[in-house]
Structures are given as C-alpha cells and as structure tokens.
Scaffold this motif. Sequence first.
Motif, PDB file in Angstrom:
ATOM      1  N   SER A  12      34.123  42.810  36.687  1.00  0.00           N
ATOM      2  CA  SER A  12      35.545  42.733  36.371  1.00  0.00           C
ATOM      3  C   SER A  12      35.866  43.227  34.970  1.00  0.00           C
ATOM      4  O   SER A  12      36.989  43.045  34.498  1.00  0.00           O
ATOM      5  CB  SER A  12      36.033  41.286  36.524  1.00  0.00           C
ATOM      6  OG  SER A  12      35.333  40.432  35.632  1.00  0.00           O
ATOM      7  N   SER A  13      34.905  43.837  34.294  1.00  0.00           N
ATOM      8  CA  SER A  13      35.175  44.395  32.968  1.00  0.00           C
ATOM      9  C   SER A  13      35.673  45.819  33.132  1.00  0.00           C
ATOM     10  O   SER A  13      34.994  46.668  33.722  1.00  0.00           O
ATOM     11  CB  SER A  13      33.915  44.373  32.098  1.00  0.00           C
ATOM     12  OG  SER A  13      34.224  44.854  30.811  1.00  0.00           O
ATOM     13  N   LEU A  14      36.842  46.095  32.612  1.00  0.00           N
ATOM     14  CA  LEU A  14      37.482  47.384  32.862  1.00  0.00           C
ATOM     15  C   LEU A  14      36.952  48.459  31.927  1.00  0.00           C
ATOM     16  O   LEU A  14      36.571  48.197  30.792  1.00  0.00           O
ATOM     17  CB  LEU A  14      38.994  47.250  32.711  1.00  0.00           C
ATOM     18  CG  LEU A  14      39.637  46.137  33.538  1.00  0.00           C
ATOM     19  CD1 LEU A  14      41.149  46.199  33.434  1.00  0.00           C
ATOM     20  CD2 LEU A  14      39.194  46.209  34.983  1.00  0.00           C
ATOM     21  N   GLY A  15      36.953  49.703  32.439  1.00  0.00           N
ATOM     22  CA  GLY A  15      36.490  50.833  31.655  1.00  0.00           C
ATOM     23  C   GLY A  15      35.263  51.505  32.228  1.00  0.00           C
ATOM     24  O   GLY A  15      34.612  52.303  31.562  1.00  0.00           O
ATOM     25  N   TRP A  16      34.952  51.226  33.486  1.00  0.00           N
ATOM     26  CA  TRP A  16      33.749  51.763  34.121  1.00  0.00           C
ATOM     27  C   TRP A  16      33.933  53.172  34.677  1.00  0.00           C
ATOM     28  O   TRP A  16      33.040  54.014  34.577  1.00  0.00           O
ATOM     29  CB  TRP A  16      33.335  50.812  35.252  1.00  0.00           C
ATOM     30  CG  TRP A  16      32.349  51.330  36.244  1.00  0.00           C
ATOM     31  CD1 TRP A  16      30.989  51.392  36.091  1.00  0.00           C
ATOM     32  CD2 TRP A  16      32.618  51.839  37.563  1.00  0.00           C
ATOM     33  NE1 TRP A  16      30.408  51.907  37.236  1.00  0.00           N
ATOM     34  CE2 TRP A  16      31.390  52.183  38.150  1.00  0.00           C
ATOM     35  CE3 TRP A  16      33.793  52.027  38.287  1.00  0.00           C
ATOM     36  CZ2 TRP A  16      31.303  52.722  39.438  1.00  0.00           C
ATOM     37  CZ3 TRP A  16      33.713  52.555  39.566  1.00  0.00           C
ATOM     38  CH2 TRP A  16      32.482  52.894  40.131  1.00  0.00           C
TER      39      TRP A  16
END
Length: 608
Positions: A454-458
């Motif tokens: 759920s950490s954005l920026g992938w």
Amino acid sequence: MYTTSSLFFHTLAQVGITHAFVNWGSDHPALLEDLQRQRADHGNTAVEIITCPNEMAALSAAQAFTQVTNTPAAVIVHVDVGTQALAGAVHNASRGKVPILVFAGASPSTVEGELKGSRNEWIHWMQDVPDQPAIVRQYMRFTAQINAPENIPHLVRRALQIATSEPKGPVYLWARREVLEKEIDESLFNSPASLYKWPSIEPTALSPSAVNVIGDALAQANNPLIITSYIGRNPAAVGALEMLSRLMAIPVFVTCPSATNVSLSHPFFVGVSFLAPGTHTPLLSTADVILVIDAEVPWIPLNKDNQGNSERPSDDARIFVIDSGDPLKETIGMDHVAGVAELISRASAEVALFQLLNSGSTGSATGYYTRSRNIQAIHDAFIADMRNAETVMSEPNMPYLPSRIFGALRTAVENKVPHPASTLYLNETISNYPLSWSHLHPDTPLGMLSSGGSSLGWALGAGVGAVLGGVNAGKGVGKVGYELVVSVVGDGTFLFGAPSSAFWMARRYETPFLTIVLNNGGWKSPKLSMLGIHPEGHGSKVTGNQLTVGFGPDMPAYVGIAVAATGGWAWGKRVAAGDSLWETMSEAVRIVVEERRCAIVECVLESI
C-alpha cells in the motif's frame, strides 16, 4: 587484484542474479573499482548494473523485474541513509512477497588507517548508526552482516534460499567498507558453498484430512464461494482455480487483487472489490461454504451494503482458509478471518487445488447445473455493466469518466497489440482501483500486476523493471513476451514515484512504457477515508484544495516532467474535457510499440 567485492559480484552471478539496481555512495569504492576491473578484463560486468538516481525507484524496478521474470534481482544502496531512502518500496516488496536481495555498505569502523578503507570523510561519522539493519528488519525475511569474505558464498545463498521460500520476500545483507576492500586469494571463487544446492522449500500440500473435509464441504454446498487476492502470482494456480470452479460450479470473487487471479472470460468470475462499503458480492452473505485461498482481506466485518445489511458471512457459513505462506497473517497485528475459520492450512494454492480436483468429492449434478446457470448470469451482467459504462458520455464540458478512459485505453491496446498475453498493466490507480481492475482486467495470467502493498510510488520504477525483465519486443531476454507495458497511476501516485528519476532510467536503459495519469487534482483517497468516518462533517462540504488534499490551483505539468527527464525522448499529451481521447490513446500506444519511446497521457478527471 581481487577483493571481497569481487567475490560478492561473482557470487551474485553464480546464484543467477543478472541485474543489480544501484545507488552508489561513499561505502562503495571497492565495488566501483571491481566493476571497472571486470570491464577491463572481460569487456562487461558479471551482473548488469542499472544506475538509479532514487532508491525507491530502484527497489520498485527490482520488484517488477522479479515479478515478471520470477528471478530475484539485487538492489545496492548507501549505508543507513540509502537504506532509509528505499522508503515504502520495502513495505511493498515485503507485502507483495517478492524475493529481492538488498545490500548496503556501512561506514568504516576504523579511524587511524588500520585497514584499507578506513574513515577519511566526515560523513563516515554521521552515517555510523547503532543498528543499521533495524531500519528494515521487520520487513525482511533475513538480515545478516558480512564480516569476512570467506562466508560470502554461504551468506548470499542462505539469504536467497530464505527469500525464495514461502513466505517469500526481501532479504538484507550489509558490510563495512574495510571488509569490502579486503584483498582475497582467487581460490575463494571456488568456495565449497558453490557446490551445495541451497534449495528453496518445496511447495506444501494439504493434509489428507483437510482434503477430505474441504472437498466434501465444497461438493455438498448449496451456495459455495471462492475468494482470492493473489493466487495469480503463480499462473499454474490460476488454471487449477478455474478448473475447480467449473467442476463444482463455484463463483470466484476477487478482493484487493495484486495479480490476475482469474480470466475475465471465466464464466464464474463474478467481480472485483477493494472492499468499500456496498461493493462486496451479495453472494458472501448467502454462502454456506467459503474457500478463502491466497487472500489478503476477504471481507471487512464493519461494512454494510446500501440497504444496511452486513457484508460478512453468515454465522452458519463454513469457512476454510488456505494460504501458501502466512495463513494466520502473523505479520499483521490483528486479523479477523482466522477467528471464524473452521480449518486453516498452510499449503501451496496450486498443489492444494489439484488435490481438491482429484479428491473424488462429488455433489448433485442437477444442483451444479442450476447453480452454474445462475452464476453465469451474474458474470454476464458484470461484464455488460462494465462495457455499458465505457460508453457513457459525460455532461457537456465535463471531464471524461474513468470507465470511459479505461475503455478507450483497452480498445487502443487491443487494436495495436491483438494478442492479450503481449500486454502487461502495472496498476497503481488507488481510488480508481475497483474500476481499473475491472475494465482493464486481462484474460490471461500475469496480464496485470500491482505492488502487493500500500505504499504509493511503485508503478513508474516498475515500468522500467518490467521492460528490463525482457518484456520489450526484440530483445528476447525475459521469460515472457510482452510487447507493451502500461503503468496506470493517479496524479498523487505519479509524484510519489520519483518521476524524474524513473523516466531518466527509462531513457538511459531504453525501457519504453506507456504511462496513464488519472489527474483528479490531488489525493482522493484521504478524502474518501474522511468521508467514511465523517460523511456529513465539515470536510464533506469543501473542496480538496481547502481540505489540503488537493494539488490546485497550479497543477504540476505531469507530461512535462516526463519529457524533461528524458531530454525530450518521451512523448506526451494532456486530455481534458472535449479533447480527442480515442485518438490520443491510439497514438500513445503506437509511440511505445512502434517507435520504442516512452509515452505519457494525462487524463483530467473531475477534481476532488
């Protein structure tokens, strides 16, 4: 002259690592020197080096490379600060269960020149922290310090053995600068450790009693249901899932997907949800037997549908949980499913499903036939509603609706890349996840991926890694043959993804991919979270900018960022209300497929 660094790269190549995504620092002189020795001696390096100006972009690229090729990649970062700069990509790799070897140097421990590599820069004091691996330890499957060159062949192999065994995930090795500089004898290149197999743990099976209990329950059920989230990480398991679903007429519902878990055309596939209230299948509350297999969150107990009914199983439902790595969700503080399950098994989804297929459990053929017709009708309605939504016109002078954008994108891709298995979607649309996972849903395994976390920026770094994995046409390096990679992101996600670094990497390594930016003017998801708790509160009455989740009034030039970062190599266009959506999507796809350049399309949505 050979050093510990020479042996490190040699070992990476021996174990099958082909790419290292790197961000160099003051702890890496020996690594840089040895790479140049390799070029002087052999004309190339043992491992292909991918320079990454941003660490999160590096780990995101390595994650997608591994997801596509099923081969671990390496990431090399700089002491504690580089480890910290991996940022949320560490969470994604861990939650996505992706085996990656992360290596970091560390400040020298000597200060008087006792050893080669001793401290000679002021930052060596600043970056010497008490417990460097503690920064990431709770996300890693294994951490270890390399104290001497002699055990590098063992440590690297042990780390990868753990990383590639369920539950899979990243591992972290580190070494001080003096250790990396230590000169070694060439005989270490033939360490006995290289003769050992170091195998991953074999996939596990259901116990015989579990096969009987689950098989009989599914066979005798009146209203069975299968829920999954990431079974599609193993394409062979998708085939087994669809076979069992057809054999026993069981509907398949997907929650919070991170891979293509079932073919769109599968007649018993009944929908996708990211578990916003009112979006779960009504089949959940009426199911008498539920198989939860490789699922993150199958339902949220608190949620209710639009009529106020609970979106959870009935108290009488028999619930069975199968997970390949972590059925109890031991790395999550609280979980609810394990408490209501009748039986929980740690087993490979592929193995378990074939066991159930071969169990001999049978039910009523008449019941199966009737149920199959009813489920097929739900599936057909699901598809029809999607396709109808793609044709809905916006009000005059209003932005395009997301469903229409996805329909135009999918059609443009299908016209230019007719074979569905030749396209890979990298999905990080967040507030538009439910729509994108439905409208862009591929009909083949491995056709769509997300980070698994759920950490954005992938997705931007992932675009580089996916293409480097051999997916770009004409290079034939990888194990799959994608012609086109499409990263679909929100405007907030785009900015999280260090776009200048990611697009620079794409230009440097000629890894063209298409980026679709869904610009709703900021972070819609925090606003939706607020509305979920305070639906009629003060915040519900103001704009995103007033709420401080908006990016207006002066929006970033998303297309301009990509074009500038690539020195004009990337092509891009902004599509607002009334602009030519279909023509723009078609041209963007053509640019990537034919000209082998990055393309970016910014689609302006209704602002938050």
